[in-house]
Design a protein around this motif. Structure first.
Motif, PDB file in Angstrom:
ATOM      1  N   ASP A 169       0.842  -1.208   0.000  1.00  0.00           N
ATOM      2  CA  ASP A 169       0.000   0.000   0.000  1.00  0.00           C
ATOM      3  C   ASP A 169       0.873   1.252   0.000  1.00  0.00           C
ATOM      4  O   ASP A 169       0.598   2.204  -0.733  1.00  0.00           O
ATOM      5  N   PHE A 170       1.920   1.245   0.800  1.00  0.00           N
ATOM      6  CA  PHE A 170       2.854   2.369   0.831  1.00  0.00           C
ATOM      7  C   PHE A 170       3.448   2.594  -0.561  1.00  0.00           C
ATOM      8  O   PHE A 170       3.498   3.726  -1.048  1.00  0.00           O
ATOM      9  N   LEU A 171       3.905   1.501  -1.193  1.00  0.00           N
ATOM     10  CA  LEU A 171       4.529   1.620  -2.514  1.00  0.00           C
ATOM     11  C   LEU A 171       3.538   2.083  -3.564  1.00  0.00           C
ATOM     12  O   LEU A 171       3.850   2.949  -4.387  1.00  0.00           O
ATOM     13  N   LYS A 172       2.342   1.493  -3.558  1.00  0.00           N
ATOM     14  CA  LYS A 172       1.335   1.832  -4.571  1.00  0.00           C
ATOM     15  C   LYS A 172       0.799   3.245  -4.394  1.00  0.00           C
ATOM     16  O   LYS A 172       0.627   3.978  -5.377  1.00  0.00           O
ATOM     17  N   ILE A 173       0.499   3.605  -3.166  1.00  0.00           N
ATOM     18  CA  ILE A 173      -0.191   4.873  -2.932  1.00  0.00           C
ATOM     19  C   ILE A 173       0.795   6.015  -2.705  1.00  0.00           C
ATOM     20  O   ILE A 173       0.712   7.050  -3.363  1.00  0.00           O
ATOM     21  N   PHE A 180       1.250   7.011   6.629  1.00  0.00           N
ATOM     22  CA  PHE A 180       2.314   6.204   6.016  1.00  0.00           C
ATOM     23  C   PHE A 180       3.630   6.362   6.790  1.00  0.00           C
ATOM     24  O   PHE A 180       4.382   5.402   6.929  1.00  0.00           O
ATOM     25  N   HIS A 181       3.892   7.549   7.284  1.00  0.00           N
ATOM     26  CA  HIS A 181       5.113   7.735   8.081  1.00  0.00           C
ATOM     27  C   HIS A 181       5.026   6.963   9.397  1.00  0.00           C
ATOM     28  O   HIS A 181       6.032   6.404   9.849  1.00  0.00           O
ATOM     29  N   ARG A 182       3.846   6.905  10.006  1.00  0.00           N
ATOM     30  CA  ARG A 182       3.688   6.102  11.231  1.00  0.00           C
ATOM     31  C   ARG A 182       3.915   4.620  10.920  1.00  0.00           C
ATOM     32  O   ARG A 182       4.584   3.913  11.680  1.00  0.00           O
ATOM     33  N   GLY A 235      -4.154  13.529   5.847  1.00  0.00           N
ATOM     34  CA  GLY A 235      -3.686  12.659   6.914  1.00  0.00           C
ATOM     35  C   GLY A 235      -3.048  11.359   6.465  1.00  0.00           C
ATOM     36  O   GLY A 235      -2.430  10.657   7.271  1.00  0.00           O
ATOM     37  N   ARG A 236      -3.183  11.019   5.214  1.00  0.00           N
ATOM     38  CA  ARG A 236      -2.655   9.728   4.745  1.00  0.00           C
ATOM     39  C   ARG A 236      -1.127   9.729   4.717  1.00  0.00           C
ATOM     40  O   ARG A 236      -0.499   8.721   5.023  1.00  0.00           O
ATOM     41  N   ARG A 285      -1.608  20.157  -3.445  1.00  0.00           N
ATOM     42  CA  ARG A 285      -2.974  19.896  -3.937  1.00  0.00           C
ATOM     43  C   ARG A 285      -3.088  18.489  -4.502  1.00  0.00           C
ATOM     44  O   ARG A 285      -4.048  17.772  -4.222  1.00  0.00           O
ATOM     45  N   LEU A 286      -2.110  18.062  -5.296  1.00  0.00           N
ATOM     46  CA  LEU A 286      -2.130  16.711  -5.860  1.00  0.00           C
ATOM     47  C   LEU A 286      -2.144  15.671  -4.750  1.00  0.00           C
ATOM     48  O   LEU A 286      -2.920  14.712  -4.814  1.00  0.00           O
ATOM     49  N   GLU A 287      -1.323  15.869  -3.737  1.00  0.00           N
ATOM     50  CA  GLU A 287      -1.261  14.906  -2.636  1.00  0.00           C
ATOM     51  C   GLU A 287      -2.604  14.796  -1.929  1.00  0.00           C
ATOM     52  O   GLU A 287      -3.079  13.704  -1.647  1.00  0.00           O
ATOM     53  N   GLU A 288      -3.235  15.916  -1.669  1.00  0.00           N
ATOM     54  CA  GLU A 288      -4.524  15.873  -0.987  1.00  0.00           C
ATOM     55  C   GLU A 288      -5.591  15.200  -1.858  1.00  0.00           C
ATOM     56  O   GLU A 288      -6.395  14.415  -1.361  1.00  0.00           O
ATOM     57  N   GLU A 289      -5.565  15.476  -3.157  1.00  0.00           N
ATOM     58  CA  GLU A 289      -6.540  14.868  -4.064  1.00  0.00           C
ATOM     59  C   GLU A 289      -6.303  13.372  -4.237  1.00  0.00           C
ATOM     60  O   GLU A 289      -7.250  12.592  -4.282  1.00  0.00           O
ATOM     61  N   ARG A 290      -5.059  12.959  -4.348  1.00  0.00           N
ATOM     62  CA  ARG A 290      -4.744  11.561  -4.658  1.00  0.00           C
ATOM     63  C   ARG A 290      -4.773  10.629  -3.452  1.00  0.00           C
ATOM     64  O   ARG A 290      -5.168   9.491  -3.581  1.00  0.00           O
ATOM     65  N   ILE A 291      -4.292  11.125  -2.312  1.00  0.00           N
ATOM     66  CA  ILE A 291      -4.240  10.210  -1.162  1.00  0.00           C
ATOM     67  C   ILE A 291      -5.083  10.674   0.010  1.00  0.00           C
ATOM     68  O   ILE A 291      -5.325   9.906   0.924  1.00  0.00           O
ATOM     69  N   GLY A 292      -5.509  11.919   0.001  1.00  0.00           N
ATOM     70  CA  GLY A 292      -6.388  12.418   1.056  1.00  0.00           C
ATOM     71  C   GLY A 292      -5.632  12.972   2.249  1.00  0.00           C
ATOM     72  O   GLY A 292      -4.456  12.667   2.458  1.00  0.00           O
TER      73      GLY A 292
END
Length: 180
Positions: free
Chosen positions: A44-48, A166-168, A161-162, A152-159
């Motif tokens: 999931d980390f790699l894909k997302i 992933f860092h946790r 807090g995501r 903006r891309l990060e928020e749109e693509r992964i939402g």
């Protein structure tokens, strides 16, 4: 923060995950077991994070800006990076298939180690060749504005807090599998 600063910071997280994957793969090769849920979380980390978000920033924002500034897509660093992104996606599919095969997680290690090698070299090329070229070609003001597009891309693509989640995950896996 500039776009290249952001990408370099993400590279640090991705390289850390590659260290975790290396340790897990060696453990698997030595006959050890790893819970399938942890391997699924890594995928999931790699894909997302690595592909959808990080490579998305490069492919959808940085690379087109570089092309517009005169860097050719074919026969140069952009073409190499795109080819390596495609190779990485294939290896992720192979890791995913390994988890659902009758062999199970044992067959995960081979594509994982190939992915680790590919991405380690890929990140080195971006950090030492592509990003300095981008900084020279585009300049700090454009790269600073581009960072806002990245957000903006990060928020749109992964939402929201995501990224932090992933860092946790990475911190938890590193604490479990990487020696101090």
């Amino acid at each position: 923060m500039t776009a290249t600063d952001d990408l370099r910071a993400e590279h640090k997280g991705i390289l850390h995950m590659l260290d975790v994957m290396r340790a897990l793969s060696r453990h698997i090769e030595a006959g050890g077991t790893v819970p399938a849920a942890e391997l699924t979380s890594i995928l999931d980390f790699l894909k997302i994070f690595a592909d959808k978000c990080h490579h998305g920033k490069e492919e959808d924002i940085l690379f087109p800006a570089l092309e517009a500034a005169g860097m050719p897509r074919e026969g140069g660093p952009i073409g190499v990076m795109l080819h390596e992104h495609a190779l990485g996606r294939g290896l992720i599919r192979d890791m995913d298939a390994a988890l659902t095969s009758s062999v199970g997680p044992r067959s995960f290690a081979t594509p994982a180690l190939a992915y680790i090698e590919l991405l380690t070299q890929h990140i080195a090329k971006e950090n030492t060749v592509l990003f300095p070229m981008a900084e020279h070609l585009l300049g700090t003001p454009a790269l600073t504005a581009m960072h806002e597009d990245f957000e903006r891309l990060e928020e749109e693509r992964i939402g929201p807090g995501r990224h932090e989640a992933f860092h946790r995950l990475l911190d938890d896996l590193a604490a479990e599998y990487l020696p101090e």
